[in-house]
Scaffold this active site. Structure first.
Site, PDB file in Angstrom:
ATOM      1  N   GLU A 153     -85.787  -1.407  10.235  1.00  0.00           N
ATOM      2  CA  GLU A 153     -84.477  -1.265   9.615  1.00  0.00           C
ATOM      3  C   GLU A 153     -83.534  -2.102  10.459  1.00  0.00           C
ATOM      4  O   GLU A 153     -83.446  -1.895  11.666  1.00  0.00           O
ATOM      5  CB  GLU A 153     -84.021   0.183   9.575  1.00  0.00           C
ATOM      6  CG  GLU A 153     -82.742   0.271   8.788  1.00  0.00           C
ATOM      7  CD  GLU A 153     -81.893   1.480   9.119  1.00  0.00           C
ATOM      8  OE1 GLU A 153     -81.921   1.908  10.269  1.00  0.00           O
ATOM      9  OE2 GLU A 153     -81.218   1.978   8.218  1.00  0.00           O
ATOM     10  N   ASP A 176     -86.919   3.083  11.979  1.00  0.00           N
ATOM     11  CA  ASP A 176     -85.512   3.439  11.835  1.00  0.00           C
ATOM     12  C   ASP A 176     -84.657   2.841  12.963  1.00  0.00           C
ATOM     13  O   ASP A 176     -85.003   2.965  14.136  1.00  0.00           O
ATOM     14  CB  ASP A 176     -85.406   4.969  11.887  1.00  0.00           C
ATOM     15  CG  ASP A 176     -84.023   5.457  11.565  1.00  0.00           C
ATOM     16  OD1 ASP A 176     -83.601   5.293  10.399  1.00  0.00           O
ATOM     17  OD2 ASP A 176     -83.350   5.971  12.473  1.00  0.00           O
TER      18      ASP A 176
HETATM   19  O1  ISL Z   1     -74.462   5.439   7.149  1.00  0.00           O
HETATM   20  C1  ISL Z   1     -74.789   4.563   7.884  1.00  0.00           C
HETATM   21  C2  ISL Z   1     -74.003   4.196   9.108  1.00  0.00           C
HETATM   22  O2  ISL Z   1     -72.640   4.136   8.758  1.00  0.00           O
HETATM   23  C3  ISL Z   1     -76.031   3.826   7.581  1.00  0.00           C
HETATM   24  O3  ISL Z   1     -75.736   2.486   7.663  1.00  0.00           O
HETATM   25  C4  ISL Z   1     -77.111   4.242   8.503  1.00  0.00           C
HETATM   26  O4  ISL Z   1     -76.678   5.107   9.502  1.00  0.00           O
HETATM   27  C5  ISL Z   1     -77.749   3.084   9.247  1.00  0.00           C
HETATM   28  O5  ISL Z   1     -78.195   2.136   8.304  1.00  0.00           O
HETATM   29  C6  ISL Z   1     -78.919   3.649  10.026  1.00  0.00           C
HETATM   30  O6  ISL Z   1     -79.696   4.404   9.107  1.00  0.00           O
HETATM   31  C7  ISL Z   1     -80.861   5.071   9.614  1.00  0.00           C
HETATM   32  O7  ISL Z   1     -80.601   5.772  10.815  1.00  0.00           O
HETATM   33  C8  ISL Z   1     -79.737   6.896  10.756  1.00  0.00           C
HETATM   34  C9  ISL Z   1     -80.005   7.842   9.577  1.00  0.00           C
HETATM   35  O8  ISL Z   1     -78.895   8.701   9.406  1.00  0.00           O
HETATM   36  C10 ISL Z   1     -80.197   7.039   8.295  1.00  0.00           C
HETATM   37  O9  ISL Z   1     -80.516   7.929   7.218  1.00  0.00           O
HETATM   38  C11 ISL Z   1     -81.328   6.057   8.529  1.00  0.00           C
HETATM   39  O10 ISL Z   1     -81.625   5.324   7.338  1.00  0.00           O
HETATM   40  C12 ISL Z   1     -79.966   7.659  12.043  1.00  0.00           C
HETATM   41  O11 ISL Z   1     -81.353   7.958  12.134  1.00  0.00           O
END
Ligand code: ISL
Ligand code: CA
Length: 577
Positions: A272, A218
């Site tokens: 990610e 993440d």
């Molecule tokens: O909504 C977003 C930011 O505006 C998404 O793009 C997201 O926060 C970003 O891609 C990071 O996502 C990941 O980390 C976040 C979590 O809320 C998301 O669900 C996860 O996929 C923090 O852990």
């Protein structure tokens, strides 16, 4: 089911080193909303085990499971309170072990989520770190002094949380400020600290040693921070993710993680890549030298995102340029992924197709064709395969997502934008669309739970549900199955070179995938009106190997005699020379 693709065994194929994850199709499960087996209204591991065949029969090769760890659920599991414990509402460690065995028994692999840019503020590490400046874990998080402002003391710099407001919170206990790029209950871990990194690697080894097949990491690009903590440069204020993903020690940390955690094994590392440019990505996933195997980008899925939760207009050529740019920029030795839906974005068919009665199925199948024939490892999100749509949110009280609730508090209650504008845009961009419970059958609770579901069930589950689509050969579900099998049987769709044949066309997405003389042409009419188009000469006489319901009346396998096509609305076709 799954199984090695019909690609002749070889070390390399069309110049690419072969790996299972380059040939695999992934399916993402967001456990809270997948299936509830014990009637408490919350999805759980037992429910996922009970419904594994629904996933396996699609023919996917791997499941990415969103966080299943103990969490206060401020950010639905992306705020981990105990990395070594299964969330009580999801089940027990024995349930997890049974899930892992059940996934493997079906010839699939299980990739778990790992959130190590930040933890929950209820994690024992943070409780200790905040307790005193002398705590031995003080430096496991990012603590800084505030800086003077006219009203007294302000945050150390101008960084913003992605969930609205400053990215720093002053902690009364010790009068210092701690960093949280997301919610204030998600303090960032300090990767500068050797002991912290060692503790993170120990947690990761624990899950690898249990037999999981890898991690989806993440916001992993955010873990290195410029220790001067400078204010945002003006050019990145609108999209600060590009600042946070460019920290000075990222490559060093990830290479260390690869050594300390993977220890030469073939477990998978998917990062990610929120905020990672395609050039950076090329280095991070370079075959044989990059510390990661794949990255999931958001440029295509967020083509319609402006600043924060705001929308912006886009055109199909804008979208097509992203796919071509990724292909041209990342370099030949860097593998790509295709992810147009996940738990952070609206539903695929509502986002990029047409969810109306007439065009929902054809446009969902067109999008499935795009995802499964593009260059890179494809990711399917739970519910895509049954054509689930966005939900109709009419009031802020109906939203669950911390990102939307915080934005409402700051922007609407703060008088920046009126409620109607906010709701209109939130209905276009909200993450909550993808978090409504999976629709299993036409019963009132959509077969998700025998109890009161934790979140609103979309009322269209009466017609859009797994039972209905599995019974209908012409459905989206069976189109996914056919496309996944087609991909497995067609080497150019996995390892073929990519070329867009109509980059500037306003409605048509037509691209080829080629290995020498063996080529596929994918022709997608991304529009609700008829589009004439002339096939490239190279595809004269090509065979039709896939067609969606909106498409040609021709039978599969027939040769395409004339080069002049008349594409129906949402017509999706794949030709092969
Ligand atoms: O909504 C977003 C930011 O505006 C998404 O793009 C997201 O926060 C970003 O891609 C990071 O996502 C990941 O980390 C976040 C979590 O809320 C998301 O669900 C996860 O996929 C923090 O852990
Ligand atoms: Ca449950």
């Amino acid at each position: 089911m799954t199984g090695a693709p019909r690609i002749p065994p070889a070390e390399r194929y069309n110049g690419h080193v072969r790996h299972w994850w380059k040939e695999a199709v992934f399916y993402q499960v967001w456990p809270r909303s997948f299936m509830d087996a014990n009637g408490d209204g919350v999805g759980d591991i037992r429910g996922l085990i009970d419904r594994l065949d629904h996933i396996a029969e699609l023919g996917v090769d791997a499941i990415w499971l969103s966080p299943h760890y103990d969490s206060p659920n401020v950010d639905n599991g992306y705020d981990i309170r105990d990395y070594l414990a299964v969330a009580a509402e999801y089940g027990t460690m024995a349930d997890f072990d049974e899930l892992l065995a059940a996934v493997h028994a079906r010839g699939m692999r299980l990739i778990v989520d790992m959130v190590v840019n930040h933890s929950s503020d209820e994690h024992a590490w943070f409780v200790e770190s905040r307790s005193s400046r002398e705590s031995e874990k003080r430096d496991w998080y990012v603590w800084r002094q505030g800086r003077p402002v006219e009203s007294g003391e302000g945050p150390p710099n101008d960084w913003r949380s992605f969930f609205s407001g400053p990215a720093w919170t002053r902690d009364a206990e010790t009068g210092a400020w701690y960093l949280h790029l997301f919610d204030e209950k998600q303090p960032d871990l300090n990767w500068e600290n050797d002991d912290l990194r060692a503790a993170v690697y120990e947690v990761m080894r624990y899950w690898l040693d249990k037999g999981v097949d890898g991690f989806r990491l993440d916001v992993i690009a955010f873990v290195s921070k410029d220790q001067a903590f400078p204010d945002y440069p003006p050019e990145h204020r609108a999209k600060p993710e590009y600042v946070h993903a460019a920290g000075p020690r990222l490559l060093e940390y990830l290479s260390e993680m690869r050594r300390e955690v993977y220890r030469g094994g073939d477990a998978l590392a998917i990062g990610e890549a929120f905020g990672v440019t395609f050039v950076q990505a090329g280095r991070l996933v370079a075959e044989g030298s990059g510390p990661l195997d794949m990255l999931i980008h958001f440029d295509a899925v967020r083509v319609d995102r402006g600043e924060g939760w705001r929308r912006r207009d886009w055109t199909l050529p804008d979208w097509k340029r992203i796919f071509s740019e990724q292909d041209e920029t990342m370099g030949r030795e860097a593998w790509r992924t295709i992810c147009l839906s996940n738990h952070d974005n609206p539903r695929l068919v509502s986002h990029f197709g047409d969810e109306s009665e007439t065009w929902r199925v054809p446009s969902a199948i067109l999008l499935a064709t795009l995802v499964l024939t593009q260059k890179g490892t494809p990711f399917i999100y739970q519910g895509d395969e049954i054509g689930m749509t966005n939900y109709r949110f009419t009031d802020i009280s109906e939203f669950d997502d911390i990102e939307m609730r915080n934005a409402w508090a700051l922007d609407v209650l703060g008088g920046v934008v009126d409620a109607e504008t906010f709701l209109a845009e939130a209905n276009a961009t909200s993450r909550d669309h993808s978090r409504t419970p999976m629709q299993w059958d036409a019963s009132p609770g959509a077969g998700f739970s025998t109890g009161a579901p934790w979140f609103s069930v979309n009322p269209n589950s009466s017609t859009i549900n797994a039972r209905a689509v599995r019974a209908d050969e012409g459905s989206i579900y069976h189109a996914y199955r056919r496309l996944i099998r087609l991909r497995r049987d067609t080497p150019p769709l996995v390892y073929g070179d990519y070329r867009d044949h109509a980059p500037e066309h306003p409605r048509l997405f037509a691209f080829e995938r080629r290995i020498g003389a063996d080529a596929c042409l994918v022709v997608l009419n991304v529009a609700g009106d008829e589009t004439p188009w002339r096939l490239p000469d190279a595809f004269a006489g090509a065979r039709l190997v896939f067609v969606g319901p909106g498409g040609a009346s021709r039978a599969l396998g027939e040769r395409q005699d004339s080069l002049d096509l008349r594409l129906a609305p949402w017509d999706a076709r794949v030709y092969r020379t």
